[in-house]
Design a protein around this motif. Sequence first.
Motif, PDB file in Angstrom:
ATOM      1  N   UNK A 161      -4.893  -6.460 -19.058  1.00 39.99           N
ATOM      2  CA  UNK A 161      -5.438  -5.116 -19.458  1.00 39.99           C
ATOM      3  C   UNK A 161      -5.634  -4.287 -18.202  1.00 39.99           C
ATOM      4  N   UNK A 162      -4.968  -4.621 -17.244  1.00 37.35           N
ATOM      5  CA  UNK A 162      -5.093  -3.825 -15.951  1.00 37.35           C
ATOM      6  C   UNK A 162      -3.647  -3.503 -15.822  1.00 37.35           C
ATOM      7  N   UNK A 163      -3.252  -2.564 -14.913  1.00 37.55           N
ATOM      8  CA  UNK A 163      -2.023  -2.045 -14.532  1.00 37.55           C
ATOM      9  C   UNK A 163      -1.658  -2.646 -13.124  1.00 37.55           C
ATOM     10  N   UNK A 164      -1.180  -3.782 -12.984  1.00 37.57           N
ATOM     11  CA  UNK A 164      -0.835  -4.361 -11.484  1.00 37.57           C
ATOM     12  C   UNK A 164      -0.344  -3.456 -10.527  1.00 37.57           C
ATOM     13  N   UNK A 165       0.839  -2.675 -11.062  1.00 40.09           N
ATOM     14  CA  UNK A 165       1.426  -1.705 -10.229  1.00 40.09           C
ATOM     15  C   UNK A 165       0.690  -0.563  -9.603  1.00 40.09           C
ATOM     16  N   UNK A 166      -0.469  -0.262 -10.445  1.00 36.93           N
ATOM     17  CA  UNK A 166      -1.352   0.806  -9.897  1.00 36.93           C
ATOM     18  C   UNK A 166      -2.598   0.427  -9.522  1.00 36.93           C
ATOM     19  N   UNK A 167      -3.331  -0.538 -10.112  1.00 37.37           N
ATOM     20  CA  UNK A 167      -4.778  -0.879  -9.732  1.00 37.37           C
ATOM     21  C   UNK A 167      -4.716  -2.114  -8.790  1.00 37.37           C
ATOM     22  N   UNK A 168      -3.945  -2.728  -8.354  1.00 35.31           N
ATOM     23  CA  UNK A 168      -3.978  -3.743  -7.202  1.00 35.31           C
ATOM     24  C   UNK A 168      -4.431  -4.814  -7.764  1.00 35.31           C
ATOM     25  N   UNK A 169      -4.692  -5.167  -9.025  1.00 37.54           N
ATOM     26  CA  UNK A 169      -5.275  -6.517  -9.473  1.00 37.54           C
ATOM     27  C   UNK A 169      -4.999  -6.944 -10.910  1.00 37.54           C
ATOM     28  N   UNK A 170      -4.981  -8.009 -11.252  1.00 38.62           N
ATOM     29  CA  UNK A 170      -4.454  -8.557 -12.568  1.00 38.62           C
ATOM     30  C   UNK A 170      -5.655  -8.880 -13.430  1.00 38.62           C
ATOM     31  N   UNK A 171      -6.252  -8.110 -14.173  1.00 38.94           N
ATOM     32  CA  UNK A 171      -7.097  -8.549 -15.345  1.00 38.94           C
ATOM     33  C   UNK A 171      -6.778  -8.842 -16.605  1.00 38.94           C
ATOM     34  N   UNK A 203       0.875  -1.419   0.129  1.00 38.31           N
ATOM     35  CA  UNK A 203      -0.079   0.039   0.053  1.00 38.31           C
ATOM     36  C   UNK A 203       0.891   1.185   0.184  1.00 38.31           C
ATOM     37  N   UNK A 204       0.492   2.301  -0.982  1.00 38.36           N
ATOM     38  CA  UNK A 204       1.234   3.417  -1.079  1.00 38.36           C
ATOM     39  C   UNK A 204       0.507   4.657  -0.856  1.00 38.36           C
ATOM     40  N   UNK A 205       0.984   5.442  -0.067  1.00 42.45           N
ATOM     41  CA  UNK A 205      -0.086   6.543   0.069  1.00 42.45           C
ATOM     42  C   UNK A 205       0.072   7.661  -0.820  1.00 42.45           C
ATOM     43  N   UNK A 206      -0.756   8.187  -1.587  1.00 42.30           N
ATOM     44  CA  UNK A 206      -0.583   9.279  -2.590  1.00 42.30           C
ATOM     45  C   UNK A 206      -1.078  10.607  -2.102  1.00 42.30           C
ATOM     46  N   UNK A 207      -1.124  11.518  -2.984  1.00 41.44           N
ATOM     47  CA  UNK A 207      -1.751  12.776  -2.863  1.00 41.44           C
ATOM     48  C   UNK A 207      -2.948  12.851  -2.381  1.00 41.44           C
ATOM     49  N   UNK A 208      -3.414  13.627  -1.320  1.00 42.23           N
ATOM     50  CA  UNK A 208      -4.820  13.634  -0.867  1.00 42.23           C
ATOM     51  C   UNK A 208      -5.232  12.393  -0.061  1.00 42.23           C
ATOM     52  N   UNK A 209      -4.152  11.798   0.461  1.00 46.92           N
ATOM     53  CA  UNK A 209      -4.608  10.617   1.254  1.00 46.92           C
ATOM     54  C   UNK A 209      -4.963   9.371   0.517  1.00 46.92           C
ATOM     55  N   UNK A 210      -5.156   9.335  -0.959  1.00 48.29           N
ATOM     56  CA  UNK A 210      -5.223   8.581  -1.591  1.00 48.29           C
ATOM     57  C   UNK A 210      -4.498   7.071  -1.278  1.00 48.29           C
ATOM     58  N   UNK A 211      -4.749   6.080  -1.553  1.00 50.96           N
ATOM     59  CA  UNK A 211      -3.961   4.779  -1.299  1.00 50.96           C
ATOM     60  C   UNK A 211      -4.128   4.167  -2.481  1.00 50.96           C
ATOM     61  N   UNK A 212      -2.806   3.859  -2.863  1.00 50.34           N
ATOM     62  CA  UNK A 212      -2.675   2.908  -4.099  1.00 50.34           C
ATOM     63  C   UNK A 212      -2.265   1.632  -3.756  1.00 50.34           C
ATOM     64  N   UNK A 213      -2.716   0.524  -4.689  1.00 47.62           N
ATOM     65  CA  UNK A 213      -2.359  -0.704  -4.092  1.00 47.62           C
ATOM     66  C   UNK A 213      -1.459  -1.322  -5.419  1.00 47.62           C
ATOM     67  N   UNK A 214      -0.266  -1.667  -4.997  1.00 50.43           N
ATOM     68  CA  UNK A 214       0.855  -2.219  -5.787  1.00 50.43           C
ATOM     69  C   UNK A 214       0.823  -3.713  -5.674  1.00 50.43           C
ATOM     70  N   UNK A 215       0.769  -4.383  -6.504  1.00 50.06           N
ATOM     71  CA  UNK A 215       0.810  -5.834  -6.723  1.00 50.06           C
ATOM     72  C   UNK A 215       2.531  -6.319  -7.006  1.00 50.06           C
ATOM     73  N   UNK A 216       2.870  -6.833  -5.956  1.00 50.96           N
ATOM     74  CA  UNK A 216       4.411  -7.260  -6.159  1.00 50.96           C
ATOM     75  C   UNK A 216       4.380  -8.638  -6.769  1.00 50.96           C
ATOM     76  N   UNK A 217       3.656  -9.439  -6.339  1.00 49.74           N
ATOM     77  CA  UNK A 217       3.421 -10.895  -6.806  1.00 49.74           C
ATOM     78  C   UNK A 217       2.335 -11.469  -6.963  1.00 49.74           C
ATOM     79  N   UNK A 218       1.741 -12.069  -7.894  1.00 52.70           N
ATOM     80  CA  UNK A 218       0.497 -12.897  -7.783  1.00 52.70           C
ATOM     81  C   UNK A 218       0.309 -14.061  -8.519  1.00 52.70           C
ATOM     82  N   UNK A 219      -0.539 -14.880  -8.101  1.00 53.79           N
ATOM     83  CA  UNK A 219      -0.571 -16.202  -9.129  1.00 53.79           C
ATOM     84  C   UNK A 219      -1.757 -16.540  -9.663  1.00 53.79           C
ATOM     85  N   UNK A 220      -2.828 -15.574  -9.627  1.00 50.47           N
ATOM     86  CA  UNK A 220      -4.224 -15.459 -10.199  1.00 50.47           C
ATOM     87  C   UNK A 220      -4.397 -14.405 -10.951  1.00 50.47           C
TER      88      UNK A 220
END
Length: 132
Positions: A112-122, A45-62
């Motif tokens: 189709x998603x950005x795993x480093x920004x969205x927190x999910x792999x679509x 979890x990375x804090x962004x501007x305005x207190x927003x939280x960005x989820x970064x996926x470092x590794x995933x198997x699904x």
Amino acid sequence: MSVWHGSLRKRKRTGGKKHAYRGKRKFEIGGFPAETTVGEPKRRLVRGRGGQVKVKVLSEKYACVTDPKTGKTEKAEILRVVRNRANVDYDRRGVITKGAEIETSLGMARVTSSPGSDGVINAVLIGKEEKS
């Protein structure tokens, strides 16, 4: 330590040196890329501007894989990264970014998603290219 994404120019068009008119600012800092790989699920979890939280996926198997013909989405296991056009080095290391082609238990799919920004792999299933 972090990456600086400021745009203070250091040289003139003529090649002469241009002095920065101010120092670096907190709002100009960036972050290092997540470089998502296949493995046990790990997120940051990375804090962004305005207190927003960005989820970064470092590794995933699904991955959530959608079949465009039926419109059905299923959770599928990622077997390996086949190709990553973003970077040749990512291709070799098996890093997943948007547009990477992965082999899943349902077949070949494109992320189709950005795993480093969205927190999910679509991903979307891609058919075999027919030779003509």
